[in-house]
Design an enzyme around this catalytic site. Structure first.
Site, short mmCIF file in Angstrom:
data_model
loop_
_atom_site.label_atom_id
_atom_site.label_comp_id
_atom_site.label_asym_id
_atom_site.label_seq_id
_atom_site.Cartn_x
_atom_site.Cartn_y
_atom_site.Cartn_z
N GLU A 121 -3.13 8.25 -3.62
CA GLU A 121 -3.68 7.39 -4.80
C GLU A 121 -5.08 7.78 -5.23
O GLU A 121 -5.90 7.76 -4.37
CB GLU A 121 -3.31 5.75 -4.54
CG GLU A 121 -3.62 4.81 -5.67
CD GLU A 121 -3.26 3.58 -5.11
OE1 GLU A 121 -3.98 2.65 -5.32
OE2 GLU A 121 -2.04 3.30 -4.78
N ARG B 218 0.88 -1.33 0.13
CA ARG B 218 -0.02 0.08 -0.14
C ARG B 218 0.92 1.17 0.02
O ARG B 218 1.96 1.29 0.41
CB ARG B 218 -1.01 0.07 1.08
CG ARG B 218 -2.19 -1.12 1.08
CD ARG B 218 -3.08 -0.60 0.02
NE ARG B 218 -4.23 -1.70 0.22
CZ ARG B 218 -4.43 -2.76 -0.46
NH1 ARG B 218 -3.39 -3.08 -1.37
NH2 ARG B 218 -5.40 -3.45 -0.51
N HIS C 257 -1.72 0.62 -9.81
CA HIS C 257 -2.33 -0.51 -8.77
C HIS C 257 -3.01 -1.41 -9.31
O HIS C 257 -4.28 -2.03 -9.52
CB HIS C 257 -3.43 0.39 -7.75
CG HIS C 257 -3.55 -0.73 -6.60
ND1 HIS C 257 -3.97 0.06 -5.32
CD2 HIS C 257 -3.44 -1.90 -6.21
CE1 HIS C 257 -4.08 -0.89 -4.54
NE2 HIS C 257 -3.87 -1.99 -4.98
#
Length: 304
Positions: A248, A220, A267
């Site tokens: 993000e 993450r 991602h």
């Protein structure tokens, strides 16, 4: 335990859970009103890890368990009503994400980004590159994703070192990481985001990596201190490959986009056609245990 009603957002989930004895799957559509029978549901499989998903969980009077479709549970920990358990989908996406890790390492060491830029310019940029073979890679994390990464790196003659929260056979403890980092060419981050891991890869951590080392983040974005990493990249001392960022999505004007020695993907580590099928295979295992009165193996705990 008698039959339990499970709220499911996908047809793949309906099919997978219909084969589990003791489970009555009930389909719901994201963004629409829940079916009337939803008030009897004891388990929720949320489609989204956002405020809508949390609101749905809090609205179900008989809810006992939330079963995620993702391995990441950071948006749910501490947010559910008292007495409602949380289980993640660890084991569903490890293979695909580990494949991304290998691809990122190969792309950086074999200089693929530079070759793609040369191709766009119609320029024959022939030059020698590094190789993945023989590299020493520290893997920060020791769960399913770490194990999949070790397995996929083995054919490349890579030496891997696992680091977890605590030391155990084959795994170093996190208290050893600053001494281990200088001995490795790359560090792959695959820990869950918890209070313990938020900002774990900060200035001191990065400073312990040797000149020219490569940081790969498949965990993450918040596990890494963005400002500290940007500073190291800007200086040219370190390189990085990131599938996740903080923030993000990364804003178009963020300095990371312009940092040298950086490969960014949006991602997509676990985004493959079989993702949902693998996720519901794990969900079926977890809920099969639950309906037998057992604790789901993936019950969320604060560790890595």
């Amino acid at each position: 335990m008698g039959d339990i009603v499970v709220l499911v957002p996908h047809e793949e989930g309906m099919t997978a859970l219909a084969a589990v004895p003791g489970i009555i799957p009930l389909r719901y559509d994201v963004g629409s009103e829940l079916p009337e029978a939803a008030e009897t549901a004891q388990v929720l499989v949320p489609a989204l890890a956002n405020s809508d998903g949390l609101a749905m969980a809090r609205s179900l009077p008989k809810l006992q368990l939330v079963q995620l479709l993702s391995a990441g549970a950071e948006n749910w920990v501490g947010q559910l009503p008292d007495g409602v358990a949380l289980s993640d989908c660890r084991g569903a996406h490890g293979g695909a994400t580990a494949e991304w890790v290998v691809g990122a390492l190969l792309a950086v060491y074999r200089d693929f980004p530079r070759f793609v830029r040369a191709q766009d310019e119609g320029h024959w940029d022939q030059h020698t590159t590094e190789e993945l073979a023989g590299k020493r890679v520290l893997i920060l994390g020791a769960g399913d994703l770490a194990e999949n990464t070790v397995h996929r790196l083995a054919p490349f003659d890579v030496e891997t070192t696992l680091v977890g929260r605590r030391a155990r056979p084959g795994v170093h403890g996190i208290d050893e990481v600053l001494d281990l980092l200088p001995l490795h060419d790359a560090c792959v981050v695959v820990v869950p985001l918890t209070d313990e891991t938020r900002g774990l890869v900060g200035a001191e951590f990065l400073a312990a990596m040797p000149d020219g080392a490569l940081l790969v983040n498949a965990a993450r974005g918040s596990v890494v201190d963005t400002d500290a990493l940007t500073a190291e990249l800007t200086s040219g001392r370190l390189r990085a490959a990131l599938d996740v960022t903080e923030p993000e999505p990364l804003p178009a004007d963020h300095p990371l986009w312009r940092a040298p020695g950086l490969l960014i993907t949006p991602h997509v580590g676990g985004s493959v056609p079989s993702t949902r099928r693998h996720a519901y295979e794990v969900v079926a295992e977890q809920l099969g245990a639950y309906v037998r009165g057992e604790q789901p193996p993936n019950l969320v705990e604060n560790g890595y």
